[in-house]
Design a protein around this motif. Structure first.
Motif, PDB file in Angstrom:
ATOM      1  N   ALA A 111       0.833  -1.205   0.000  1.00  0.00           N
ATOM      2  CA  ALA A 111       0.000   0.000   0.000  1.00  0.00           C
ATOM      3  C   ALA A 111       0.865   1.253   0.000  1.00  0.00           C
ATOM      4  N   LEU A 112       1.924   1.243   0.801  1.00  0.00           N
ATOM      5  CA  LEU A 112       2.815   2.400   0.862  1.00  0.00           C
ATOM      6  C   LEU A 112       3.526   2.618  -0.468  1.00  0.00           C
ATOM      7  N   LEU A 113       4.038   1.543  -1.054  1.00  0.00           N
ATOM      8  CA  LEU A 113       4.737   1.658  -2.337  1.00  0.00           C
ATOM      9  C   LEU A 113       3.790   2.069  -3.458  1.00  0.00           C
ATOM     10  N   LEU A 118       2.858   4.462  -7.731  1.00  0.00           N
ATOM     11  CA  LEU A 118       1.734   4.376  -8.654  1.00  0.00           C
ATOM     12  C   LEU A 118       0.734   5.510  -8.465  1.00  0.00           C
ATOM     13  N   LYS A 119       0.978   6.361  -7.475  1.00  0.00           N
ATOM     14  CA  LYS A 119       0.107   7.507  -7.208  1.00  0.00           C
ATOM     15  C   LYS A 119      -1.342   7.097  -6.936  1.00  0.00           C
ATOM     16  N   GLU A 120      -1.513   5.919  -6.325  1.00  0.00           N
ATOM     17  CA  GLU A 120      -2.861   5.488  -5.970  1.00  0.00           C
ATOM     18  C   GLU A 120      -3.322   6.203  -4.695  1.00  0.00           C
ATOM     19  N   SER A 249      -6.451  -2.896  -8.219  1.00  0.00           N
ATOM     20  CA  SER A 249      -5.408  -1.943  -7.858  1.00  0.00           C
ATOM     21  C   SER A 249      -4.362  -2.612  -6.978  1.00  0.00           C
ATOM     22  N   ALA A 250      -3.187  -2.015  -6.929  1.00  0.00           N
ATOM     23  CA  ALA A 250      -2.117  -2.568  -6.095  1.00  0.00           C
ATOM     24  C   ALA A 250      -2.512  -2.547  -4.621  1.00  0.00           C
TER      25      ALA A 250
END
Length: 321
Positions: A111-113, A118-120, A249-250
């Motif tokens: 989530a952090l990465l 990825l600007k999510e 999503s990631a």
């Protein structure tokens, strides 16, 4: 929730369960087999399964760009080669349950990465889901960290725990990098490329170990373990994971990695006979709650399959992993 979403969730859950079993299989492997040799053999077995499947898509290999090849190489190095080396050496001094506890940190790492690279956007529900997974990790780890478990008298070395933490970082990087190639490389081609690149990385080290190893002493159980590692943990698990990641999503995929420690802990009880703790059961419930939060959020949002890295044209994701 449409059929594609359900399929993605089932793929991610199945892959996470198989990856969780790799920790238990890895614990046995690390104690009885040379690390590089065992992994080279398992990857060779995986390639025997993957090459026939990918032969029908061989033209896709010719269309891979330099960028795609570089990203696949990074996935192989960080998410398979380094992950396995660090995990297996860490398991030589840490228990499988402790390793499972540390893999619970994967959702937070992904989530952090995903926010950084990825600007999510982290919605409140998604944040709550990740926090549930983190609380689950803390609960699962409570007996060992607080010294209340029956095996607390033999704590893992700090070096082993640090190696497993580094392996978790590699696994998180794999998910993020996969998102950058999800629209241009099919799951099947991506899995085959990553496995092939990883096999080539392990090969020179495995040959050096094979010279120093008495191969005649290998048991049928050892061969079966390496075959399981190759066919199920590598080929099937990565096919499922790459396919699922290409549809969500990631950040969503991050929470589903919470199934990894649950699988690891349960298998550690049944296969390795490691001691049971109610804290582990409570932790597993929090992990499942975190997955539920993300699933509910996705019901009201479209699948991010058209999400493309900046500067790249959107393309339809290929079917299969």
């Amino acid at each position: 929730m449409n059929k594609s979403q359900w399929t993605a969730y089932l793929e991610l859950s199945g892959a996470a369960v198989l990856i969780g079993s790799s920790v238990v299989a890895g614990k046995i492997t690390a104690l009885h087999l040379p690390v590089f040799f065992s992994q080279a053999v398992s990857l060779a077995a995986a390639l025997l399964v993957l090459f026939p499947l990918t032969w029908r898509r061989r033209q896709e290999w010719l269309r891979l760009s330099r960028r795609d090849l570089l990203l696949l190489l990074l996935q192989a190095f960080l998410g398979m080669f380094l992950f396995r080396v660090l995990m297996l050496y860490g398991l030589q001094s840490a228990s499988a349950v402790q390793a499972g506890i540390l893999t619970s940190l994967t959702p937070a790492a992904v989530a952090l990465l995903s926010v950084i690279f990825l600007k999510e956007r982290l919605t409140p529900r998604l944040v709550f889901g990740v926090l549930c997974a983190a609380v689950g990790a803390a609960c699962i780890g409570a007996p060992g960290w607080l010294g209340t478990a029956s095996d607390a008298a033999a704590p893992a070395s700090y070096a082993g725990l640090l190696l497993i933490l580094a392996a978790v970082a590699g696994e998180a990087a794999l998910t993020i990098i996969r998102k950058l190639t999800a629209s241009s490389v099919s799951p099947l081609t991506g899995t085959t490329c990553v496995t092939l690149f990883s096999f080539l990385m392990f090969l020179p080290f495995s040959l050096a170990e094979a010279v120093r190893t008495d191969l005649s002493a290998l048991r049928m159980e050892d061969a079966a373990l390496m075959l399981y590692y190759g066919v199920f943990v590598t080929a099937l698990a990565y096919l499922l994971w790459f396919s699922g990641v290409s549809k969500v999503s990631a950040s969503t995929a991050a929470v589903y990695t919470g199934c990894i420690p649950v699988s690891t802990v349960l298998l550690s009880y049944t296969v390795l006979q490691e001691p049971f703790s109610w804290a582990h059961l409570i932790g597993g419930a929090f992990v499942i709650a975190g997955i539920r939060q993300v699933s509910v959020q996705s019901m009201a949002s479209p699948l991010p399959t058209d999400r493309e890295p900046k500067g790249r044209r959107a393309a339809q994701p290929a079917a299969g992993k």
